[in-house]
Scaffold this motif. Structure first.
Motif, PDB file in Angstrom:
ATOM      1  N   VAL A   1       0.834  -1.192   0.000  1.00 39.80           N
ATOM      2  CA  VAL A   1       0.000   0.000   0.000  1.00 39.80           C
ATOM      3  C   VAL A   1       0.875   1.250   0.000  1.00 39.80           C
ATOM      4  O   VAL A   1       1.869   1.321   0.705  1.00 39.80           O
ATOM      5  CB  VAL A   1      -0.919  -0.007   1.244  1.00 39.80           C
ATOM      6  N   ASP A   2       0.489   2.245  -0.788  1.00 37.15           N
ATOM      7  CA  ASP A   2       1.169   3.541  -0.826  1.00 37.15           C
ATOM      8  C   ASP A   2       0.478   4.450   0.175  1.00 37.15           C
ATOM      9  O   ASP A   2      -0.688   4.767   0.025  1.00 37.15           O
ATOM     10  CB  ASP A   2       1.089   4.128  -2.234  1.00 37.15           C
ATOM     11  N   ASN A   3       1.217   4.867   1.226  1.00 33.05           N
ATOM     12  CA  ASN A   3       0.599   5.741   2.216  1.00 33.05           C
ATOM     13  C   ASN A   3       0.901   7.211   1.951  1.00 33.05           C
ATOM     14  O   ASN A   3       0.693   8.056   2.800  1.00 33.05           O
ATOM     15  CB  ASN A   3       0.974   5.335   3.646  1.00 33.05           C
ATOM     16  N   GLY A   4       1.419   7.551   0.762  1.00 34.02           N
ATOM     17  CA  GLY A   4       1.471   8.926   0.304  1.00 34.02           C
ATOM     18  C   GLY A   4       2.611   9.800   0.774  1.00 34.02           C
ATOM     19  O   GLY A   4       2.482  11.010   0.759  1.00 34.02           O
ATOM     20  N   VAL A   5       3.750   9.246   1.199  1.00 37.39           N
ATOM     21  CA  VAL A   5       4.886  10.089   1.562  1.00 37.39           C
ATOM     22  C   VAL A   5       5.440  10.700   0.271  1.00 37.39           C
ATOM     23  O   VAL A   5       5.790   9.991  -0.657  1.00 37.39           O
ATOM     24  CB  VAL A   5       5.981   9.277   2.283  1.00 37.39           C
ATOM     25  N   PRO A   6       5.513  12.037   0.193  1.00 39.87           N
ATOM     26  CA  PRO A   6       5.951  12.662  -1.060  1.00 39.87           C
ATOM     27  C   PRO A   6       7.463  12.625  -1.247  1.00 39.87           C
ATOM     28  O   PRO A   6       8.224  12.575  -0.287  1.00 39.87           O
ATOM     29  CB  PRO A   6       5.486  14.112  -0.896  1.00 39.87           C
ATOM     30  N   LEU A   7       7.882  12.617  -2.496  1.00 39.41           N
ATOM     31  CA  LEU A   7       9.284  12.829  -2.855  1.00 39.41           C
ATOM     32  C   LEU A   7       9.430  14.333  -3.054  1.00 39.41           C
ATOM     33  O   LEU A   7       9.212  14.858  -4.137  1.00 39.41           O
ATOM     34  CB  LEU A   7       9.624  12.058  -4.137  1.00 39.41           C
ATOM     35  N   LEU A   8       9.770  15.032  -1.985  1.00 40.24           N
ATOM     36  CA  LEU A   8       9.727  16.495  -1.972  1.00 40.24           C
ATOM     37  C   LEU A   8      10.566  17.154  -3.058  1.00 40.24           C
ATOM     38  O   LEU A   8      10.184  18.177  -3.613  1.00 40.24           O
ATOM     39  CB  LEU A   8      10.192  17.009  -0.607  1.00 40.24           C
ATOM     40  N   TYR A   9      11.729  16.591  -3.346  1.00 35.72           N
ATOM     41  CA  TYR A   9      12.666  17.273  -4.240  1.00 35.72           C
ATOM     42  C   TYR A   9      12.783  16.631  -5.621  1.00 35.72           C
ATOM     43  O   TYR A   9      13.614  17.034  -6.418  1.00 35.72           O
ATOM     44  CB  TYR A   9      14.037  17.369  -3.572  1.00 35.72           C
ATOM     45  N   MET A  10      11.950  15.634  -5.914  1.00 34.67           N
ATOM     46  CA  MET A  10      12.020  15.011  -7.238  1.00 34.67           C
ATOM     47  C   MET A  10      11.744  16.005  -8.362  1.00 34.67           C
ATOM     48  O   MET A  10      12.367  15.916  -9.426  1.00 34.67           O
ATOM     49  CB  MET A  10      11.076  13.807  -7.326  1.00 34.67           C
ATOM     50  N   PRO A  11      10.881  17.006  -8.189  1.00 32.18           N
ATOM     51  CA  PRO A  11      10.724  18.007  -9.256  1.00 32.18           C
ATOM     52  C   PRO A  11      12.034  18.746  -9.570  1.00 32.18           C
ATOM     53  O   PRO A  11      12.275  19.106 -10.716  1.00 32.18           O
ATOM     54  CB  PRO A  11       9.672  18.972  -8.701  1.00 32.18           C
ATOM     55  N   PHE A  12      12.907  18.935  -8.576  1.00 30.26           N
ATOM     56  CA  PHE A  12      14.204  19.574  -8.814  1.00 30.26           C
ATOM     57  C   PHE A  12      15.110  18.650  -9.630  1.00 30.26           C
ATOM     58  O   PHE A  12      15.831  19.096 -10.515  1.00 30.26           O
ATOM     59  CB  PHE A  12      14.876  19.951  -7.492  1.00 30.26           C
ATOM     60  N   TRP A  13      15.081  17.357  -9.302  1.00 31.58           N
ATOM     61  CA  TRP A  13      15.851  16.362 -10.077  1.00 31.58           C
ATOM     62  C   TRP A  13      15.392  16.389 -11.536  1.00 31.58           C
ATOM     63  O   TRP A  13      16.210  16.473 -12.445  1.00 31.58           O
ATOM     64  CB  TRP A  13      15.644  14.972  -9.471  1.00 31.58           C
ATOM     65  N   GLU A  14      14.084  16.321 -11.732  1.00 34.76           N
ATOM     66  CA  GLU A  14      13.546  16.287 -13.092  1.00 34.76           C
ATOM     67  C   GLU A  14      13.858  17.573 -13.852  1.00 34.76           C
ATOM     68  O   GLU A  14      14.211  17.535 -15.034  1.00 34.76           O
ATOM     69  CB  GLU A  14      12.040  16.029 -13.050  1.00 34.76           C
ATOM     70  N   TRP A  15      13.756  18.728 -13.182  1.00 37.07           N
ATOM     71  CA  TRP A  15      14.061  19.998 -13.834  1.00 37.07           C
ATOM     72  C   TRP A  15      15.531  20.045 -14.229  1.00 37.07           C
ATOM     73  O   TRP A  15      15.865  20.450 -15.346  1.00 37.07           O
ATOM     74  CB  TRP A  15      13.727  21.180 -12.922  1.00 37.07           C
ATOM     75  N   GLN A  16      16.412  19.634 -13.327  1.00 37.24           N
ATOM     76  CA  GLN A  16      17.843  19.670 -13.644  1.00 37.24           C
ATOM     77  C   GLN A  16      18.175  18.750 -14.805  1.00 37.24           C
ATOM     78  O   GLN A  16      18.956  19.109 -15.682  1.00 37.24           O
ATOM     79  CB  GLN A  16      18.690  19.313 -12.421  1.00 37.24           C
ATOM     80  N   MET A  17      17.596  17.556 -14.831  1.00 36.12           N
ATOM     81  CA  MET A  17      17.843  16.641 -15.959  1.00 36.12           C
ATOM     82  C   MET A  17      17.407  17.298 -17.260  1.00 36.12           C
ATOM     83  O   MET A  17      18.123  17.264 -18.259  1.00 36.12           O
ATOM     84  CB  MET A  17      17.098  15.316 -15.755  1.00 36.12           C
ATOM     85  N   SER A  18      16.239  17.895 -17.276  1.00 31.90           N
ATOM     86  CA  SER A  18      15.727  18.566 -18.470  1.00 31.90           C
ATOM     87  C   SER A  18      16.633  19.727 -18.876  1.00 31.90           C
ATOM     88  O   SER A  18      16.966  19.888 -20.051  1.00 31.90           O
ATOM     89  CB  SER A  18      14.307  19.052 -18.202  1.00 31.90           C
ATOM     90  N   PHE A  19      17.049  20.535 -17.908  1.00 34.11           N
ATOM     91  CA  PHE A  19      17.917  21.681 -18.180  1.00 34.11           C
ATOM     92  C   PHE A  19      19.240  21.220 -18.801  1.00 34.11           C
ATOM     93  O   PHE A  19      19.710  21.805 -19.786  1.00 34.11           O
ATOM     94  CB  PHE A  19      18.189  22.470 -16.892  1.00 34.11           C
ATOM     95  N   MET A  20      19.836  20.182 -18.227  1.00 29.21           N
ATOM     96  CA  MET A  20      21.122  19.703 -18.752  1.00 29.21           C
ATOM     97  C   MET A  20      20.972  19.197 -20.183  1.00 29.21           C
ATOM     98  O   MET A  20      21.789  19.522 -21.044  1.00 29.21           O
ATOM     99  CB  MET A  20      21.685  18.601 -17.848  1.00 29.21           C
ATOM    100  N   LYS A  21      19.927  18.420 -20.440  1.00 32.54           N
ATOM    101  CA  LYS A  21      19.713  17.889 -21.790  1.00 32.54           C
ATOM    102  C   LYS A  21      19.481  19.005 -22.807  1.00 32.54           C
ATOM    103  O   LYS A  21      19.946  18.916 -23.943  1.00 32.54           O
ATOM    104  CB  LYS A  21      18.514  16.929 -21.793  1.00 32.54           C
ATOM    105  N   ASP A  22      18.783  20.059 -22.396  1.00 34.40           N
ATOM    106  CA  ASP A  22      18.440  21.143 -23.321  1.00 34.40           C
ATOM    107  C   ASP A  22      19.555  22.168 -23.508  1.00 34.40           C
ATOM    108  O   ASP A  22      19.572  22.869 -24.516  1.00 34.40           O
ATOM    109  CB  ASP A  22      17.185  21.888 -22.833  1.00 34.40           C
TER     110      ASP A  22
END
Length: 141
Positions: free
Chosen positions: A35-56
């Motif tokens: 069961v997923d009890n909903g603990v968020p990955l608080l900083y995953m949006p920063f990881w995803e943004w940085q990956m996108s920025f580096m690729k672009d």
């Protein structure tokens, strides 16, 4: 993309979010999934943004080893401890502009979330190292 995918990144659920249904001799629980009890990955949006920025924005971006295999016997790209509900992933990159970029995400559920990155520019640019640390303990930033 391949380096991220090999380590299951970007994670969609915290390792601390998943708990197992009791597997006692109870017919009702026998076929239930974790069961997923909903603990968020608080900083995953920063990881995803940085990956996108580096690729672009970076020239000839490529994955490089984070540690020297001739010195270290362990792979430091991913480690997980399900008993402690914690995991860490490291990815390292290189481009024409940066000799090394290291990204780290540490996920221990609602106890600890960390996003860290270090950007080491090529010496020819005479720029400082850029370091970012985003930390949360007990769901407090």
């Amino acid at each position: 993309d391949d380096a991220e995918a090999m380590r299951g990144m970007p994670w969609k659920t915290s390792i601390g979010s998943i708990h197992q249904i009791s597997q006692e001799n109870n017919e009702e629980n026998k076929h239930k999934s974790p069961v997923d009890n909903g603990v968020p990955l608080l900083y995953m949006p920063f990881w995803e943004w940085q990956m996108s920025f580096m690729k672009d924005n970076l020239t000839n971006l490529r994955v490089v080893p984070c540690s020297d295999a001739t010195i270290h016997r362990h792979d430091y790209h991913y480690n997980e401890n399900r008993w402690k509900k914690a995991r860490i992933v490291n990815l390292c990159f290189q481009s024409e502009e940066y000799r090394k970029i290291r990204m780290t995400y540490y996920d221990a559920g609602d106890k600890t979330q960390v996003f860290n990155c270090l950007w080491y520019p090529h010496p020819k640019y005479n720029l400082p190292v850029l370091g970012v640390d985003l930390l949360a303990f007990n769901q407090k930033k």
